[in-house]
Design an enzyme around this catalytic site. Structure first.
Site, PDB file in Angstrom:
ATOM      1  N   ARG A 200     -27.734   7.518 -13.507  1.00 23.31           N
ATOM      2  CA  ARG A 200     -27.584   6.996 -12.144  1.00 23.31           C
ATOM      3  C   ARG A 200     -26.693   7.931 -11.331  1.00 23.31           C
ATOM      4  O   ARG A 200     -25.874   8.662 -11.881  1.00 23.31           O
ATOM      5  CB  ARG A 200     -26.953   5.606 -12.180  1.00 23.31           C
TER       6      ARG A 200
ATOM      7  N   LYS B  75     -19.637   6.378 -22.122  1.00 22.13           N
ATOM      8  CA  LYS B  75     -21.082   6.183 -22.276  1.00 22.13           C
ATOM      9  C   LYS B  75     -21.891   7.301 -21.623  1.00 22.13           C
ATOM     10  O   LYS B  75     -22.811   7.840 -22.233  1.00 22.13           O
ATOM     11  CB  LYS B  75     -21.463   4.823 -21.693  1.00 22.13           C
TER      12      LYS B  75
ATOM     13  N   ALA C  56     -24.030  -2.332 -12.777  1.00 24.55           N
ATOM     14  CA  ALA C  56     -24.569  -3.269 -13.765  1.00 24.55           C
ATOM     15  C   ALA C  56     -23.855  -4.610 -13.763  1.00 24.55           C
ATOM     16  O   ALA C  56     -24.365  -5.567 -14.334  1.00 24.55           O
ATOM     17  CB  ALA C  56     -24.494  -2.657 -15.163  1.00 24.55           C
TER      18      ALA C  56
ATOM     19  N   LYS D 138     -12.229   3.798 -10.875  1.00 23.81           N
ATOM     20  CA  LYS D 138     -13.007   4.153 -12.053  1.00 23.81           C
ATOM     21  C   LYS D 138     -13.251   5.657 -12.178  1.00 23.81           C
ATOM     22  O   LYS D 138     -13.333   6.211 -13.263  1.00 23.81           O
ATOM     23  CB  LYS D 138     -14.348   3.409 -12.017  1.00 23.81           C
TER      24      LYS D 138
ATOM     25  N   THR E 168     -20.819  10.316 -20.861  1.00 22.78           N
ATOM     26  CA  THR E 168     -20.519  11.542 -21.603  1.00 22.78           C
ATOM     27  C   THR E 168     -21.357  11.618 -22.875  1.00 22.78           C
ATOM     28  O   THR E 168     -21.894  12.680 -23.226  1.00 22.78           O
ATOM     29  CB  THR E 168     -19.018  11.583 -21.953  1.00 22.78           C
TER      30      THR E 168
ATOM     31  N   PHE F 183     -22.009  -0.216 -17.912  1.00 21.00           N
ATOM     32  CA  PHE F 183     -21.039  -1.072 -18.589  1.00 21.00           C
ATOM     33  C   PHE F 183     -21.494  -1.406 -20.016  1.00 21.00           C
ATOM     34  O   PHE F 183     -22.186  -0.617 -20.658  1.00 21.00           O
ATOM     35  CB  PHE F 183     -20.738  -2.313 -17.758  1.00 21.00           C
TER      36      PHE F 183
ATOM     37  N   PHE G 289     -11.399  10.528 -29.916  1.00 24.01           N
ATOM     38  CA  PHE G 289     -10.205  10.977 -29.205  1.00 24.01           C
ATOM     39  C   PHE G 289      -9.302  11.689 -30.215  1.00 24.01           C
ATOM     40  O   PHE G 289      -9.356  11.421 -31.421  1.00 24.01           O
ATOM     41  CB  PHE G 289      -9.462   9.799 -28.578  1.00 24.01           C
TER      42      PHE G 289
ATOM     43  N   TRP H 184     -17.189  15.653 -26.212  1.00 25.70           N
ATOM     44  CA  TRP H 184     -16.246  15.965 -25.139  1.00 25.70           C
ATOM     45  C   TRP H 184     -15.597  17.324 -25.389  1.00 25.70           C
ATOM     46  O   TRP H 184     -15.455  18.126 -24.468  1.00 25.70           O
ATOM     47  CB  TRP H 184     -15.172  14.878 -25.038  1.00 25.70           C
TER      48      TRP H 184
END
Length: 559
Positions: free
Chosen positions: A96, A73, A275, A107, A75, A303, A384, A412
Site C-alpha cells: 500500500r 511487517k 486496516a 507511526k 520490512t 496491522f 532485533f 533489516w
C-alpha cells in the site's frame, strides 16, 4: 560504528532506471507512464491485456497485534520478496501507499526499513505519483456537489439531516472530526453539521482498491450513497451526476505504480486504506497485474491478522476471486514480551518466560489463518540485536505446539541474505499445495451474524453488543438489498478486543458496535466498534516537529 538510518540506507541505494525494473517482468517500455527516472505507472490497457495468462502464487504477509516495540511487517514483505528472487523465483511485491497522517504523526512511513526497503523512499512516503491527491479530490468533489445541490433548490429531496457523505484530507486533524458548514449567510449554502475523515478511510479509497478496471470504478462510484430522503430512500452519486467527473479524476491514478526494492526487484505500490478503519489492502488492479507477471506475489495487509488478514480474506479475496497459497505471520521477540506483560523500558532484558506468555497472541493469529481460513502458515521472527537464543527457542517451542515453523529473519541488517530461510519455507508451503482457503462466513448470512462471526471466530469474543438503533440500521440495509455484502470491522489494532491495553490473547469480553455505515460502492458494511476514530489526531510531539530540509537540500527526520 553507528548503524545507518533507514533514510541514509535509502539515499545510498543504487536505483536502476525504471525501464530496467519493468524489463524484469517483461513489461515493454511503451506500456509505462514514467514519473521521473525511478518510478512509473503501468498502463491499464497493458494490465488488461494480461487477463488470459495463468496466475502466479499469492503469499500474504500479516502479523501479531502491533505494539510500540515494533513488528516489521512491511520490512518482512520486502525482505521476503527479495529473498524469493534471490533463490530463483520470479517475484514481485505488492504494498500500500503510505498516508501522510502517520508520516507526520506517530507511526512513521511505510516503505520498509534497513536493507529491506522500497525506493525512492522519500517520494513513496510523501506525494509519490499523486494518487492520494486524486482520491481526496474526487471525494471532496462529491461533497461539494451534495452541498451545491442543496443550495440550488434540492430537486432530489435530500434530507439535510441525513447526509452521510463527509469530507476527507490526508492528515491527522482531530479538530475537523465534527464541524459546522454553510455559515455566513445564504450565499454560503445550507447550514448543517458535518466533519472530516482521513483520506485512507474514504469509501473512494476502498473503491479505488477494489475496482477491477475503469468501468468497474465508475460503476462503483455511482453507487455511493451520500444521503437519504425523508422517506428513507437513498440518494447516490449517480443521482447527483457526479460519478463521471469523479472517475475522470481517478483515471490516471488507477494505474498501478511500479518502483523497486534496494536490491532492484520490482514492487507495485498502489492504494492505501487503513486496516483498523477500512479494509487495509493494496489495490486489486496491482495484485492481479502482479499475479499475471510473476511466479510469486508477496503482499501485506495492515496491522495484525485480526484486522488486515481477516479483511484480505473476507473482503478482498472474496470480491476478487483470489486464492492465497500461503501466509507469513510476523512477530518480534520484543513485541511478544510486551504481549507477555513486559513494559517497554524492560524489553532489552532477556525474558524467555515473557516471550512464552506472549506467544498466546501469536498462537491465536496462527490458528485463525491456518484453521479458520485454511491457509498454511510460517512464522517469521524479525530479529532485533538484543534478542537472545533462549528467547528464540521459546518461540520455536511455542510454534511446534501450533505445528508451524518459526524462522529467524535478519533482512533489516542483511537484506535478502537474511531472509533466504524464510523464502525456502514459503516455497515449501506453496509447493505442498495444502491451501484450502475459505472465508469465515457465507454471503447469505445476515449482517449482524457476520459481525458476530468475526467477533467470535477471529477475536474470540463472547458476543457482540449492538443497540436497537444499530440493529434497525442493519435491518434497513438488508431490506434495501445490501444483506449479501461482507462486513468491514473498524476496531483498535492493538488488541483482539476493543480495549487497546488488553494485550496477549484476552477472553471474556464482548465487542460493542456503536455505529454501522453502508459503503455501497465499495461493497461492504462498516461496523465501528469501541472508540475507534475515522479521523486520527496528532500525538503531543508529532513526527512533523523533526522533519525539515537540510542545507544540502536533503529531507531530514522522515522515518
Amino acid at each position: 560504528m553507528t548503524a545507518k538510518s533507514d533514510l541514509e540506507i535509502a539515499r545510498a541505494a543504487d536505483c536502476r532506471p525504471i525501464a530496467e525494473i519493468a524489463a524484469k517482468l517483461d513489461i515493454p517500455f511503451e506500456n509505462l507512464v514514467p514519473f521521473g527516472h525511478d518510478k512509473a505507472k503501468v498502463s491499464l490497457d497493458y494490465a488488461a491485456s494480461l487477463k488470459d495468462r495463468p496466475d502466479g502464487k499469492l503469499v500474504l504477509v500479516t502479523a501479531i497485534n502491533p505494539t510500540p516495540a515494533g513488528e516489521g511487517k512491511t520490512t518482512t514483505t520486502v525482505g521476503l520478496g527479495d529473498a524469493l528472487n534471490r533463490i530463483g523465483k520470479r517475484t514481485t511485491i505488492c504494498l500500500r501507499e503510505p498516508s501522510l497522517g502517520p508520516c507526520f504523526g506517530m507511526k512513521g512511513g511505510a516503505a520498509g526499513g534497513g536493507y529491506a526497503q522500497v525506493v525512492p523512499m522519500e517520494d513513496i512516503n510523501l506525494h509519490f505519483t499523486g494518487d492520494f491527491h486524486a482520491i481526496t479530490t474526487a471525494h471532496n468533489l462529491l461533497a461539494a456537489m451534495v452541498d451545491n445541490h442543496l443550495h440550488w433548490g434540492n430537486a432530489l429531496g435530500i434530507d439535510p439531516r441525513r447526509i452521510v457523505w463527509r469530507r476527507v484530507m490526508d492528515m491527522n486533524d482531530r479538530a475537523l472530526r465534527d464541524i459546522a458548514i454553510g455559515l455566513g449567510g445564504t450565499a454560503n449554502g445550507v447550514v448543517r453539521e458535518s466533519g472530516f475523515d482521513i483520506t485512507v478511510a474514504s469509501e473512494i479509497m476502498a473503491i479505488f482498491c477494489l475496482a477491477e478496471d475503469l468501468a468497474d470504478l465508475e460503476r462503483r462510484l455511482g453507487e455511493i450513497v451520500v444521503a437519504y430522503r425523508t422517506d428513507d430512500t437513498p440518494v447516490t452519486a449517480r443521482d447527483l451526476k457526479a460519478d463521471g467527473a469523479m472517475a475522470v479524476l481517478l483515471r490516471q491514478a488507477l494505474a498501478p505504480n511500479l518502483v523497486q526494492t534496494l536490491e532492484n526487484n520490482p514492487a507495485l505500490v498502489h492504494g492505501g486504506p487503513f486496516a483498523n478503519i477500512a479494509h487495509g489492502c493494496n489495490s486489486m488492479v496491482a495484485t492481479k497485474t502482479a499475479l499475471k507477471l510473476a511466479d510469486y506475489v508477496v503482499t501485506e495487509a495492515g496491522f495484525g491478522a485480526d484486522l488486515g488478514a481477516e479483511k484480505f480474506f473476507d473482503i478482498k479475496c472474496r470480491k476478487g476471486g483470489l486464492k492465497p497459497d500461503a501466509a507469513v505471520v510476523v512477530a518480534t521477540i520484543r513485541a511478544l514480551k510486551m504481549h507477555g506483560g513486559v513494559g517497554r523500558e524492560a524489553l532489552g532484558q532477556e525474558d524467555a518466560e515473557a516471550v512464552s506468555r506472549g506467544c498466546a497472541n501469536l498462537a491465536r493469529h496462527v490458528e485463525n489463518v491456518k484453521k479458520g481460513f485454511g491457509v498454511p502458515v510460517v512464522v517469521a521472527v524479525n530479529r532485533f540485536s538484543a534478542d537472545t537464543q533462549a528467547e528464540f527457542e521459546a518461540v520455536k517451542t511455542a510454534c511446534a505446539t501450533m505445528e508451524v515453523e518459526a524462522v529467524l529473519c535478519e533482512h533489516w541488517a542483511k537484506g535478502s541474505a537474511g531472509t533466504e530461510a524464510l523464502a525456502h519455507a514459503v516455497v515449501g508451503l506453496v509447493e505442498a499445495g495444502t491451501a484450502d482457503f475459505q472465508p469465515i462466513y457465507p454471503d447469505a448470512m445476515p449482517l449482524l451474524d457476520k459481525i458476530r462471526a468475526v467477533a467470535q471466530k477471529v477475536y474470540r469474543a463472547d458476543d457482540v453488543v449492538a443497540d436497537k438503533r444499530v440493529r434497525d440500521q442493519l435491518a434497513a440495509f438488508e431490506a434495501a438489498g445490501y444483506g449479501d455484502l461482507p462486513v468491514c470491522m473498524a476496531k483498535t489494532q492493538y488488541s483482539f478486543s476493543t480495549d487497546p491495553a488488553a494485550r496477549g490473547a484476552p477472553t471474556g469480553f464482548r465487542i460493542p458496535v456503536r455505529e454501522v455505515r453502508l459503503s455501497a460502492g465499495a461493497g461492504f458494511v462498516v461496523a465501528l466498534t469501541g472508540e475507534i476514530m475515522t479521523m486520527p489526531g496528532l500525538p503531543s510531539h508529532p513526527a512533523a516537529e523533526k522533519i525539515g530540509i537540510s542545507r544540502e537540500g536533503w529531507i531530514d527526520g522522515l522515518f
